[in-house]
Design an enzyme around this catalytic site. Structure first.
Site, mmCIF file in Angstrom:
data_model
loop_
_atom_site.group_PDB
_atom_site.id
_atom_site.type_symbol
_atom_site.label_atom_id
_atom_site.label_comp_id
_atom_site.label_asym_id
_atom_site.label_seq_id
_atom_site.Cartn_x
_atom_site.Cartn_y
_atom_site.Cartn_z
ATOM 1 N N ARG A 1 -18.450 15.917 -2.743
ATOM 2 C CA ARG A 1 -17.012 15.729 -2.765
ATOM 3 C C ARG A 1 -16.246 17.024 -2.488
ATOM 4 O O ARG A 1 -15.241 17.325 -3.098
ATOM 5 C CB ARG A 1 -16.558 15.102 -4.093
ATOM 6 C CG ARG A 1 -16.956 13.634 -4.178
ATOM 7 C CD ARG A 1 -16.474 12.988 -5.430
ATOM 8 N NE ARG A 1 -17.057 13.654 -6.580
ATOM 9 C CZ ARG A 1 -16.403 13.882 -7.710
ATOM 10 N NH1 ARG A 1 -15.154 13.476 -7.843
ATOM 11 N NH2 ARG A 1 -16.989 14.490 -8.717
ATOM 12 N N ASP B 1 0.852 -1.182 0.000
ATOM 13 C CA ASP B 1 0.000 0.000 0.000
ATOM 14 C C ASP B 1 0.885 1.228 0.000
ATOM 15 O O ASP B 1 1.915 1.261 0.659
ATOM 16 C CB ASP B 1 -0.884 0.002 1.253
ATOM 17 C CG ASP B 1 -2.092 -0.880 1.059
ATOM 18 O OD1 ASP B 1 -2.607 -0.909 -0.073
ATOM 19 O OD2 ASP B 1 -2.503 -1.539 2.025
ATOM 20 N N LYS C 1 -13.971 23.876 -0.785
ATOM 21 C CA LYS C 1 -12.647 23.317 -1.085
ATOM 22 C C LYS C 1 -12.861 21.863 -1.508
ATOM 23 O O LYS C 1 -13.606 21.126 -0.833
ATOM 24 C CB LYS C 1 -11.793 23.376 0.183
ATOM 25 C CG LYS C 1 -10.420 22.757 0.070
ATOM 26 C CD LYS C 1 -9.755 22.667 1.435
ATOM 27 C CE LYS C 1 -10.300 21.471 2.184
ATOM 28 N NZ LYS C 1 -9.755 21.276 3.513
ATOM 29 N N ASP D 1 -4.928 -4.852 6.098
ATOM 30 C CA ASP D 1 -5.522 -4.807 7.426
ATOM 31 C C ASP D 1 -7.037 -4.803 7.386
ATOM 32 O O ASP D 1 -7.693 -5.185 8.337
ATOM 33 C CB ASP D 1 -4.995 -3.609 8.223
ATOM 34 C CG ASP D 1 -5.172 -2.300 7.479
ATOM 35 O OD1 ASP D 1 -5.719 -2.330 6.362
ATOM 36 O OD2 ASP D 1 -4.752 -1.265 8.021
#
Lengths: 564, 682
Positions: free
Chosen positions: B384, B313, B397, B520
Site C-alpha cells: 500500500r 458517488d 510514499k 457504471d
C-alpha cells in the site's frame, strides 16, 4: 334575537362535541374512560350472552361480513313485526298491520338510518312497531359509528391488518354513546311535556264542546334517539313540528343540538385516534364552511318572506311563516332545516315543502353532498371518498404520485372512490328521471302523486329521491308517496345508498392500511392545511353540486326566478 | 455540455404534416377505444353525423336547421382531431429526437471478424452494421466509427463520444473492468480495439425508447391508469346527468335537440385532459431524452418524481474528479526543500492524478530531477505504498499506517508530530500521505477533495423538493463526514463496498422510501437493479446498463437532479390540466343549461349570467371553446408545468390559483368572446 338563538345552538353543539369526540376516540382506541366502571359489566354481559369474543381482530372484509349479517337478520325481524302488528301486543289504538310494500319501505328506511316515513305514526304503527323502529334507530346509528371506527383505525400510521372487532365497536357505540345521551335528552323532553306512556289515545273536551282524541305513547325515548342517531323518524306524523314531540323553544334547542352533536363529535374523535388534531380541524373547517354557505342564504330567504305574498301587499315581519310553527319562528326553522338535511337526520320542525324555493334547494344540496357533518359515522365515510379524490388530484398537482396519510393511492382505490362518488348522483337522478318520465307521459294516471304542478312538483320528486339516497328521511310532503311505486323505488335507493357507501370507504381504508407506510418528507403534500381544505371543498362542489345543477335549475331555481 | 436538441417549433413543417396525418389515422375505433373520454366524443360525433343525414333526408324538422347540426358535428370532429393531433405531435417530436440519435449509427461499415468454426482466423470482412448480430466480433481502428453497441474484448482506445454526449474531450475505453463499453456512432481516435456486439439489431436502448414513444407498444403507467379511472368516473357522472335530462325535459315540456344533448355532454366531460393525457406522458419521456437520458419505461420517469433518497458517488459528482495535493508538512529536523524533493521523487513514476498533483504543487519540473540508477517501486495492494529506490536511498510514499509499518519494522519511531498531522488532515476532509526516506518519516502531504462549484445549491434545491441526498465514498468516516458537511449532503456512506450501497438501498426501501442511484461498474449492477430508479452511465459496463432503468448518455452524475424534476413536471402537468379541465365545467353549465330550457321556462333567463345571444349561439360557443382549448394547451402539455421547489402546500396553492381559479374564469371570458362572434349568424 332570532339569529343569536341559532348562533348559541351551533356554538353549544361544538362545545359539547369537543369532549364527546375525545370520549368517543378513547372508546375506539381502547383507552380507559371514566365510564368503564359503569359499562364494562353491561358490555361483558352482552358479549357473553351473544357468544362474541370482542378482542378478536378482524380484517376489513370480516368487518363488512359482520356488518351485513347484523343488518340482514334485523331486516327480517322488522318485516315480520310490521306486517303482523295488528294482532301482536302493545296495540291499544288497534292500528292495522302494514302492507308488504310499505313494510319493506319502512324496514329499509329504518335499517338504513333513513327514517323516510310513508306512514303516520299515530295511525300507521302500534307501540310494538314503534319500539321495534326505535331499536333500529339505535342499531343503524351504532352500525354507522362502528363502520366509521373501522376507517378511523385503518387510517392510523404504519402497516397493519389489525382493525379491531366490529361487534366491539358496535356494542360500545350503542351502550356508551347513544344510550346515555338518549337518556339525558329524553329526560329533558319528559320534563318539558313530551309523553312517555304505553296507554292508548287520551281525550278531552274542547271549549267548543267537541271531544278530541290525542295520540300519545312512548315518544320521549324515541325522539331522543331519532335526533342523536341522525335517524329523524318521528313518533308522530308531523315529526318535531308536533307539540308533543317538540313542545317549546327549549326542547327545540336541545333537539337541534342533538341533531348535529354526534356527527361533529365524530370528527374530533378522528383527531384523537389519529393524533392529528390539525387534520380533524381541517375536516371540521371544510364542513363548517359548506354548512354556513347553505345556512346563511337560507336564513336570509326565510326571513325575507315570500315575494308572491309581498306582491299582494301583505307585510311579513316574521318572515315566511307558511308551514312553520309560531313557537320556533322562521330563523330557527331554517336552521333546523339545514342541520337536519346536512346531517342526514331528516326530522323536521317545519314543513319543508313550504320552504322558499332556494331554501328548499339548499336543503337538497345538503343531502346531495351528504358529507357536511353527515349522518353519524357515515357522514365522515362520504367525506372520506371526497378526500381520496382530492388527494389524488392535488398529489399530482405537486408532482408526486398521490398519497394519503403515508399510503399511496393507486388505481384500485380510485376505482372504488369513483364508483361511490358516482352512485349518489346516479340514484337520485335516475329515480327522479324515472318518476318524471312516468308522470310526463301519463299525467292522468299519476295525478295523485303531485300536489303542485310545474317546477315545484319536480322539486317534490327530486327531494324524495335525494332524501332516500342521502338516507335522510325528510320529505316535501306534497308528494303522494304511499304507493307501491314510491315505496319500492325509494326502498331500493335507500338500500343501495346505505350499504355501498359504507362498503366502499371501508374497502379503500382497508386496502390502504395494508400498504407500505411512506414517511412524510418536504415533498409530501400535507393534508391538514387550509390549502388542502380548499381542494377538498372544490372536489365536493364539482362532484356533488355540479352534477345536480341541471336538475336543480329545473326545480327550485326555475321556481325562484318564476316567483321573483 | 452541449446538447444536440432539435429545437424545432411546434410548427416545424415536417413534424406538423406527419402529426396531422396521424390525427386522422388515429380516428379509427381501435385507437380511440384506448382513451375512454375521447371515445365517448367519438360516439357522439357518429350520432351527430347520423342526425345530419336524417335531417338532410327530410326525416325530421324538430332537430334544428341542417347547417347548425353540421356545424356542431364538425366541431366535435375537430375536437377529436385536436386531441389526436396532441398525441401525434408528441409522438413525432419524440421520434424525431430519438431517430436523430439513431441516424448517427444508421449504416456504418463494420470490420467483421470471421470466426469459421472453432479456429480463430483473423480474417476481416467489411459488412454494413445492420448485418451484425449479437456476440459477433468486429475490429475498430483509429478513424473508424463504431458501428454498434458493444464491449471491448481486447485492446484500449481513445474514443470521441461527442456525437452521443456532446462532450468534446475524448475518453479512454479498454477491455476488462468498468470502462469496456462502447456505443455505436462514436469515433475511435487512436489505437485499435476488438469489440463484441452486445445488442441484437432493434434491441438497443434507443430502439426501446422509440418503441415507448410510439403509440402501438406504449403501456399506460400505473398513475396514468388511475387517472384514467377517475376521468372515466367523471365521464360516467356526466352521462347520467345528460341521459336523465331527457325525462326532466319531458316533464318540463321542453323539447331538447340531440345536438344540444351531445354538446352539453361533450362540454362537461373532461375532454381537455382526456385529449392531452397521452401527449403529456410521451412528452415526459421526450423531455428525458432531450436531457440525454434514455428511459426504458414511462413508469421510471414517474417514479423519479417521487424519489425520497438519492445515492451519489462522491468522486465526479460531488467533488471534481480526484483529490489534489494542497500542502507539504515536514516534520521537525527536516527542511522543507528536502521533504519536497523526496515527495516529488517518490511521485515521478506515479501516473495517478494524485501523484501528478504532488509534482504540480511542488512547482518543479520533473525533468530536473535525477532519476538515473533508480528503480521505481509501483503501488501494490500488499505494501500500500509506492516510491523510488536509489543506490543509497529508499523513498516511500503511502497511507499513514502503511508507512508506519515500514518505519516501525526498521525500529525507528513514528514521530508524534506526524501522527497529529495525519489526524488533523483527516479531520478536515483531506487525505494524508506520509513520505519516508530510509525508513525515517520526512513529512506529510495533504491531499484535498475539491467540491464542485454550485453543488451545494443543487442539494439545497433537492432538500426543498423533499429528496434526501446520500454521498457514497471509499474514504474513511472522518473525511467523509467533513466533505458531506461541506457539500451539504444529508447523509454519507463511508468506506463503502458495493454491498453497502445495496444494503443502504434496501434499508431505505423497507421504511417505504423510493431510492435512486447512479452507477457504471459491473459491481454496481445489483444495486442499480434494486434501486427504484437506477441510472446507468452510458460509459458503464453492459451489465450496469442492463440493470438500470435509465441510461445517461452524458455520463453526468448530477443528471439525477434533472430526472427528478422531469418526473415531477410530468405528474404536475397531469394534475393541473385535470383541475383546469374540470373547473371549466362551471362556465359551461352556465352557458348551456339556461340555453336548453329558456324556451319553456323564460324565467331561467336570470341564469344566463354571461348574457349570451341565443340558445344556439350559447351552445355553439361552449362547444367551440371546448375544442380550441385543446390545441391552445398543447404547448403546455409538451413543455410541462414548471416545477418550483417551494414546498408542497405552497405549490398546491399556486397551482390551484392558476389552474383552478383560472380554469373557472377563463372559459367565462372565452365563451362570451366566441359568442360575440358567433352571434352574427345564430
Amino acid at each position: 334575537m332570532e339569529i343569536s338563538g341559532i348562533i348559541m345552538m351551533f356554538i353549544g353543539a361544538v362545545l359539547l362535541a369537543l369532549p364527546l369526540g375525545r370520549y368517543i376516540g378513547k372508546i375506539y382506541s381502547g383507552d380507559r374512560t371514566w365510564a368503564d366502571r359503569l359499562f364494562n359489566p353491561l358490555d361483558k354481559a352482552i358479549f357473553k350472552f351473544s357468544g362474541i369474543d370482542p378482542s378478536r381482530e378482524m380484517s376489513w372484509k370480516q368487518h363488512l361480513a359482520a356488518l351485513l349479517t347484523i343488518n340482514l337478520l334485523w331486516f327480517f325481524f322488522s318485516m315480520f313485526v310490521l306486517m303482523n302488528m295488528s294482532w301482536l301486543p302493545l296495540n291499544p289504538d288497534a292500528n292495522p298491520s302494514m302492507s308488504a310494500d310499505l313494510a319493506f319501505n319502512t324496514t329499509v328506511s329504518f335499517v338504513s338510518n333513513t327514517n323516510l316515513q310513508h306512514y303516520s305514526g299515530e295511525t300507521g304503527v302500534s307501540y310494538l312497531g314503534q319500539l321495534v323502529l326505535m331499536l333500529f334507530q339505535f342499531i343503524s346509528a351504532g352500525i354507522g359509528m362502528a363502520a366509521c371506527a373501522v376507517v378511523f383505525l385503518a387510517m392510523r400510521e404504519g402497516t397493519t391488518g389489525k382493525l379491531g372487532n366490529f361487534y366491539h365497536f358496535f356494542v360500545k357505540s350503542c351502550t356508551r354513546v347513544l344510550l346515555p345521551l338518549s337518556i339525558a335528552v329524553a329526560v329533558i323532553l319528559l320534563v318539558n311535556g313530551t309523553p312517555m306512556t304505553f296507554k292508548g289515545k287520551d281525550q278531552f273536551v274542547s271549549l267548543q264542546g267537541d271531544t278530541v282524541h290525542v295520540s300519545r305513547g312512548p315518544a320521549a325515548a324515541m325522539v331522543a334517539i331519532k335526533q342523536l342517531g341522525t335517524n329523524g323518524g318521528g313518533f308522530f306524523g308531523v315529526n318535531s313540528a308536533h307539540p308533543l314531540e317538540n313542545p317549546n323553544y327549549v326542547t327545540n334547542i336541545v333537539e337541534n343540538i342533538a341533531i348535529i352533536l354526534i356527527p361533529i363529535a365524530m370528527i374530533f374523535a378522528l383527531g384523537y385516534i389519529l393524533k392529528r388534531k390539525r387534520f380533524a380541524w381541517m375536516v371540521f373547517g371544510v364542513m363548517t364552511v359548506g354548512f354556513l354557505l347553505l345556512l346563511i342564504p337560507s336564513i336570509y330567504q326565510e326571513s325575507a318572506g315570500n315575494p308572491a305574498i309581498a306582491r299582494m301587499g301583505i307585510s311579513q315581519p316574521m318572515g315566511s311563516m307558511e308551514g312553520k310553527e309560531v313557537r320556533f319562528g322562521s330563523v330557527a326553522s331554517a336552521f333546523w332545516a339545514i342541520t337536519t338535511t346536512a346531517t342526514s337526520n331528516g326530522s323536521v320542525n317545519a314543513m319543508h315543502d313550504s320552504l322558499t324555493p332556494l331554501t328548499g334547494m339548499f336543503a337538497m344540496l345538503g343531502m346531495m353532498i351528504n358529507a357536511i357533518y353527515g349522518g353519524v359515522g357515515v357522514g365522515f365515510l362520504n367525506f372520506y371518498i371526497f378526500i381520496i379524490i382530492a388527494v389524488f388530484i392535488s398529489g399530482l398537482m405537486v408532482g408526486r404520485t398521490p398519497e394519503f396519510l403515508g399510503k399511496k393511492v393507486e388505481a384500485g382505490e380510485m376505482k372504488i372512490a369513483a364508483m361511490i362518488a358516482l352512485l349518489h348522483p346516479l340514484l337520485i337522478l335516475a329515480g327522479t328521471a324515472l318518476s318524471s318520465y312516468l308522470y310526463a307521459h301519463n299525467p292522468e294516471v299519476y295525478a295523485s302523486w303531485l300536489n303542485n304542478p310545474g317546477s315545484h312538483g319536480f322539486s317534490e320528486m327530486l327531494y324524495e329521491y335525494t332524501s332516500s339516497s342521502a338516507n335522510n328521511g325528510s320529505g316535501f310532503e306534497g308528494l303522494g308517496d304511499n304507493t307501491p311505486f314510491w315505496n319500492i323505488s325509494c326502498g331500493i335507493v335507500m338500500l343501495l345508498s346505505r350499504y355501498l357507501p359504507i362498503i366502499g370507504p371501508i374497502a379503500i381504508a382497508g386496502m390502504l392500511s395494508a400498504k407500505k407506510y411512506v414517511p412524510e418528507s418536504a415533498g409530501t403534500l400535507k393534508t391538514d392545511t387550509a390549502t388542502f381544505g380548499i381542494m377538498v371543498f372544490a372536489v365536493i362542489v364539482i362532484i356533488a353540486a355540479l352534477s345536480f345543477f341541471p336538475a336543480l335549475s329545473l326545480g327550485p331555481i326555475a321556481e325562484y326566478f318564476g316567483m321573483k | 455540455m452541449s446538447k444536440h436538441n432539435i429545437k424545432k417549433g411546434f410548427f416545424d413543417r415536417s413534424l406538423f404534416r406527419e402529426a396531422l396525418q396521424q390525427s386522422f389515422i388515429k380516428l379509427k375505433p381501435q385507437a380511440m377505444f384506448r382513451n375512454p373520454v375521447m371515445f365517448t366524443v367519438w360516439v357522439g360525433t357518429i350520432v351527430m353525423t347520423a342526425v345530419c343525414i336524417w335531417i338532410a333526408a327530410g326525416g325530421t324538422t324538430s332537430q334544428g336547421s341542417l347547417t347548425y347540426n353540421i356545424i356542431i358535428t364538425a366541431i366535435l370532429l375537430v375536437t377529436l382531431l385536436f386531441a389526436n393531433f396532441a398525441e401525434a405531435i408528441a409522438e413525432a417530436r419524440g421520434k424525431a429526437q430519438a431517430s436523430s440519435l439513431r441516424k448517427t449509427r444508421a449504416e456504418t461499415p463494420a470490420k467483421y471478424i470471421q470466426t469459421p468454426g472453432d479456429i480463430f482466423v483473423e480474417e476481416i470482412k467489411l459488412v454494413p452494421s445492420s448485418q451484425l448480430r449479437k456476440d459477433d466480433l468486429f475490429l475498430c481502428e483509429a478513424g473508424d466509427i463504431i458501428p454498434i453497441d458493444g464491449e471491448i474484448v481486447q485492446g484500449l482506445a481513445t474514443i470521441d463520444e461527442s456525437a452521443i454526449t456532446g462532450e468534446s474531450a475524448p475518453v479512454i475505453r479498454e477491455a476488462g473492468g468498468d470502462k469496456s463499453s462502447v456505443t455505436g456512432g462514436t469515433k475511435v481516435l487512436s489505437d485499435r480495439i476488438r469489440v463484441r456486439v452486445t445488442t441484437a439489431p432493434g434491441e438497443s436502448f434507443l430502439d426501446k425508447m422509440i418503441a415507448l414513444v410510439e403509440g402501438a407498444s406504449r403501456q399506460k403507467t400505473p398513475n396514468e391508469i388511475a387517472l384514467t379511472i377517475l376521468l372515466s368516473g367523471f365521464t360516467l357522472v356526466f352521462i347520467i346527468v345528460c341521459v336523465t335530462l331527457k325525462p326532466f325535459a319531458d316533464y318540463a315540456n321542453t323539447p331538447i335537440t340531440i345536438a344540444a344533448f351531445i354538446s352539453l355532454f361533450v362540454c362537461l366531460i373532461p375532454t381537455t385532459i382526456g385529449g392531452l393525457l397521452s401527449a403529456i406522458g410521451i412528452a415526459g419521456m421526450d423531455r428525458a431524452l432531450r436531457a440525454n437520458v434514455i428511459t426504458k419505461s414511462g413508469k421510471a420517469v414517474e417514479t423519479a418524481g417521487d424519489l425520497d433518497t438519492l445515492l451519489l458517488d462522491k468522486t465526479g459528482t460531488i467533488t471534481i474528479g480526484n483529490r489534489k495535493a494542497t500542502h507539504f508538512y515536514e516534520v521537525q529536523g527536516v527542511t522543507k526543500a528536502q521533504f519536497v524533493k523526496a515527495a516529488v521523487q517518490a511521485s515521478l513514476a506515479d501516473e495517478t492524478p494524485e501523484g501528478k498533483s504532488i509534482i504540480e504543487l511542488s512547482g518543479k519540473n520533473p525533468a530536473d530531477h535525477q532519476v538515473q540508477h533508480a528503480t521505481f517501486i509501483p503501488f501494490s495492494a500488499e505494501t500500500r505504498s509506492s516510491g523510488i529506490d536509489f543506490a543509497q536511498t529508499r523513498i516511500r510514499k503511502g497511507a499513514a499506517d502503511a508507512i508506519r509499518d515500514i518505519v516501525c519494522k526498521a525500529g525507528n519511531p513514528f514521530p508524534k508530530e506526524a501522527e497529529s498531522l495525519v489526524k488533523q488532515i483527516a479531520a478536515e476532509g483531506g487525505t494524508p500521505l506520509v513520505v519516508s526516506e530510509n525508513e525515517q518519516v520526512l513529512g506529510v502531504i495533504e491531499l484535498q477533495d475539491i467540491i464542485k462549484p454550485g453543488i451545494r445549491e443543487r442539494f439545497e434545491r433537492l432538500r426543498k423538493m423533499g429528496v434526501k441526498t446520500v454521498m457514497v465514498t471509499g474514504d474513511n468516516p472522518l473525511t467523509a463526514k467533513y466533505i458531506a458537511n461541506k457539500a451539504g449532503v444529508d447523509d454519507y456512506i463511508a468506506e463503502a463496498k458495493p454491498e453497502d450501497k445495496m444494503n443502504y438501498i434496501r434499508k431505505e426501501q423497507q421504511s417505504g422510501k423510493l431510492v435512486a442511484m447512479m452507477g457504471d461498474g459491473t459491481n454496481d449492477a445489483p444495486a442499480l437493479a434494486q434501486a427504484d430508479v437506477g441510472v446507468a452511465m452510458n460509459s458503464g459496463t453492459q451489465a450496469a446498463r442492463e440493470a438500470g432503468n435509465m441510461v445517461d448518455l452524458d455520463n453526468d452524475p448530477t443528471k439525477l437532479i434533472e430526472i427528478v424534476e422531469i418526473g415531477k413536471q410530468l405528474l404536475m402537468t397531469r394534475g393541473t390540466l385535470t383541475t383546469f379541465s374540470i373547473a371549466n365545467d362551471v362556465a359551461k353549465y352556465f352557458a348551456i343549461v339556461p340555453a336548453l330550457f329558456i324556451a319553456s321556462l323564460p324565467s331561467l333567463q336570470g341564469m344566463n349570467i354571461m348574457q349570451l345571444h341565443s340558445p344556439e349561439s350559447a351552445i355553439l360557443s361552449a362547444v367551440i371553446f371546448n375544442a380550441i382549448i385543446i390545441p391552445l394547451l398543447i404547448p403546455l402539455a409538451l413543455r410541462g408545468v414548471s416545477y418550483k421547489p417551494i414546498g408542497a402546500s405552497a405549490l398546491l396553492r399556486r397551482n390551484l390559483l392558476i389552474y383552478g381559479l383560472g380554469g373557472i374564469i377563463v372559459p367565462f371570458a372565452g365563451i362570451k368572446l366566441i359568442d360575440l362572434i358567433v352571434s352574427n349568424w345564430f
